[in-house]
Design a protein around this motif. Structure first.
Motif, short mmCIF file in Angstrom:
data_model
loop_
_atom_site.label_atom_id
_atom_site.label_comp_id
_atom_site.label_asym_id
_atom_site.label_seq_id
_atom_site.Cartn_x
_atom_site.Cartn_y
_atom_site.Cartn_z
N PRO A 161 -17.51 4.84 -9.02
CA PRO A 161 -16.38 4.39 -8.19
C PRO A 161 -16.90 3.84 -6.87
N LEU A 162 -16.46 2.64 -6.53
CA LEU A 162 -17.04 1.94 -5.39
C LEU A 162 -16.09 1.89 -4.20
N LEU A 163 -14.91 1.31 -4.41
CA LEU A 163 -13.93 1.21 -3.33
C LEU A 163 -12.55 0.93 -3.90
N GLU A 164 -11.54 1.10 -3.06
CA GLU A 164 -10.17 0.74 -3.41
C GLU A 164 -9.68 -0.31 -2.43
N GLU A 165 -8.90 -1.26 -2.97
CA GLU A 165 -8.36 -2.34 -2.15
C GLU A 165 -6.83 -2.27 -2.14
N ARG A 166 -6.25 -2.33 -0.96
CA ARG A 166 -4.81 -2.47 -0.86
C ARG A 166 -4.43 -3.89 -1.28
N LEU A 167 -3.20 -4.04 -1.75
CA LEU A 167 -2.72 -5.34 -2.19
C LEU A 167 -1.75 -5.93 -1.16
N TYR A 168 -1.71 -7.24 -1.12
CA TYR A 168 -0.88 -7.96 -0.16
C TYR A 168 -0.10 -9.06 -0.89
N VAL A 169 1.10 -9.33 -0.39
CA VAL A 169 1.78 -10.55 -0.79
C VAL A 169 1.39 -11.61 0.23
N ILE A 170 1.01 -12.77 -0.27
CA ILE A 170 0.42 -13.82 0.58
C ILE A 170 1.16 -15.13 0.32
N ALA A 171 1.44 -15.85 1.39
CA ALA A 171 2.12 -17.15 1.26
C ALA A 171 1.82 -17.98 2.49
N ALA A 172 2.20 -19.26 2.43
CA ALA A 172 2.09 -20.12 3.60
C ALA A 172 3.07 -19.65 4.67
N GLN A 173 2.74 -19.91 5.93
CA GLN A 173 3.64 -19.57 7.01
C GLN A 173 5.01 -20.23 6.80
N GLY A 174 6.07 -19.45 6.99
CA GLY A 174 7.42 -19.99 6.84
C GLY A 174 7.91 -20.09 5.42
N PHE A 175 7.17 -19.52 4.45
CA PHE A 175 7.57 -19.61 3.05
C PHE A 175 8.93 -18.91 2.86
N LYS A 176 9.84 -19.58 2.18
CA LYS A 176 11.19 -19.06 2.01
C LYS A 176 11.19 -17.75 1.22
N GLY A 177 11.87 -16.75 1.77
CA GLY A 177 11.98 -15.46 1.10
C GLY A 177 10.84 -14.51 1.38
N PHE A 178 9.88 -14.94 2.20
CA PHE A 178 8.74 -14.07 2.49
C PHE A 178 9.19 -12.90 3.35
N PRO A 179 8.68 -11.69 3.09
CA PRO A 179 9.11 -10.51 3.86
C PRO A 179 8.89 -10.69 5.36
N ARG A 180 9.81 -10.18 6.14
CA ARG A 180 9.71 -10.30 7.59
C ARG A 180 8.85 -9.21 8.20
N ARG A 181 8.69 -8.10 7.48
CA ARG A 181 7.90 -7.00 8.00
C ARG A 181 6.45 -7.09 7.49
N LYS A 182 5.60 -6.30 8.12
CA LYS A 182 4.19 -6.32 7.76
C LYS A 182 3.90 -5.52 6.50
N THR A 183 4.87 -4.70 6.08
CA THR A 183 4.73 -3.98 4.82
C THR A 183 5.97 -4.20 3.98
N VAL A 184 5.82 -4.11 2.67
CA VAL A 184 6.93 -4.34 1.76
C VAL A 184 6.69 -3.56 0.48
N ARG A 185 7.76 -3.09 -0.15
CA ARG A 185 7.65 -2.46 -1.45
C ARG A 185 7.67 -3.52 -2.53
N LEU A 186 7.10 -3.18 -3.67
CA LEU A 186 7.04 -4.13 -4.78
C LEU A 186 8.44 -4.57 -5.19
N ALA A 187 9.39 -3.64 -5.15
CA ALA A 187 10.76 -3.98 -5.53
C ALA A 187 11.37 -5.03 -4.60
N GLY A 188 10.87 -5.12 -3.37
CA GLY A 188 11.39 -6.09 -2.42
C GLY A 188 10.91 -7.51 -2.66
N LEU A 189 10.05 -7.70 -3.67
CA LEU A 189 9.53 -9.04 -3.96
C LEU A 189 10.24 -9.70 -5.13
N ALA A 190 11.24 -9.05 -5.67
CA ALA A 190 12.00 -9.65 -6.78
C ALA A 190 12.59 -10.98 -6.32
#
Length: 309
Positions: free
Chosen positions: A157-186
């Motif tokens: 076992p080497l390391l664990e990586e957190r996952l991120y939702v990534i998009a261009a700045q201003g992408f429509k529907g992108f979360p406004r907060r710095k953290t989001v639940r997976l269900a919030g990406l529907a």
């Protein structure tokens, strides 16, 4: 007479106290005292005198101290010579695209510094392909995201990586907060690699557990092309932080996915130890150390290292 007894005795003289020497050596005082007593018994002479303020060497202890120092210097020199011997050979290493983006160049530099005569063959491919290549003995080492297919692999076992939702700045529907639940990406249009990629398997398991839906509108197995589509504002994606290593200038928006346990686990997999060449065994240590140093030093975005107990 053991090397550790020499080290214990020299340290005790240098510190002038059994307690201080024990702390310096990382052992309990009783163990240190016992080893020095054994040394005195073997030599049939008293080396130390205990006083109210610490310890002082006897005449025999002073004579032995000088020779012990010389012996330890020779032993350390021999160890350095062994480590610095110019190991040669060939080693083949497989890295997924996101892993290669952050680990590839540091690994090359580390191998060049420590083992300049080892010829390094790097393969960048999807983790599923890397696992198949490892099973086919086409690779010596690989960083993978699961070990289901390799019952005979040696896995660290080497390391664990957190996952991120990534998009261009201003992408429509992108979360406004710095953290989001997976269900919030529907409903957020996503580009993702196919199921040959370990990340897609991680997400598929999370989606099944939570009974949520993701809108994967595009499948792209090239990380560079996938991130180009994201940077162009066509889609968003879910990736570890390493995916943006080469794209910092694009000013992408990122929000960390905060679902408990939703991480990508990186495993350093290799052929069994008896199948690896000395060059491959050395490269495995360099890979482990380099990856963990990047994570511990904050240079691997969203990653934290996993150390053996």
């Amino acid at each position: 007479m053991e090397i550790r007894q020499l080290r214990y005795f020299v340290c005790a003289i240098e510190q002038g106290s059994m307690g201080k020497a024990a702390r310096e050596l990382g052992v309990v005082t009783s163990a240190l005292s016992q080893q020095i007593s054994r040394l005195e018994s073997e030599l049939a002479t008293r080396l130390l005198q205990r006083t109210a303020t610490g310890i002082i060497p006897t005449d025999a202890g002073i004579a032995f101290f000088r020779q012990a120092q010389l012996a330890l210097r020779n032993i350390d020199a021999a160890a350095r010579a062994a480590r610095q011997a110019r190991l040669s050979g060939h080693v083949s290493v497989g890295l997924a695209p996101t892993t290669a983006a952050v680990l590839g160049l540091p690994l090359i530099l580390a191998m060049r510094e420590r083992y300049p005569d080892v010829r390094l063959h790097l393969v960048e491919s999807l983790s599923g392909h890397l696992g198949a290549m490892l099973n086919a003995r086409q690779l010596d080492l690989a960083i993978l995201f699961n070990d289901d297919a390799g019952r005979k692999w040696s896995v660290t076992p080497l390391l664990e990586e957190r996952l991120y939702v990534i998009a261009a700045q201003g992408f429509k529907g992108f979360p406004r907060r710095k953290t989001v639940r997976l269900a919030g990406l529907a409903g957020l249009p996503l580009a993702m690699p196919t199921h040959m990629h370990g990340l897609r398997s991680v997400l598929a398991s999370a989606v099944r557990r939570q009974a949520v839906g993701l809108d994967v509108t595009m499948e792209i197995d090239s990380l560079a092309l996938l991130m180009d589509a994201v940077a162009a504002g066509l889609v968003a994606t879910i990736q570890p932080g390493a995916a943006v290593t080469r794209l910092a200038a694009h000013g992408l928006a990122m929000a960390q996915i905060s679902d408990p346990g939703l991480v990508r686990r990186n495993l350093l997999a290799s052929l069994s130890d008896d199948e690896l060449s000395p060059a491959a065994l050395a490269a495995r240590v360099v890979m482990r150390d380099t990856a963990r140093a990047l994570a511990d030093g904050g240079r691997w975005v969203g990653a934290h290292s996993l150390h053996e107990a």
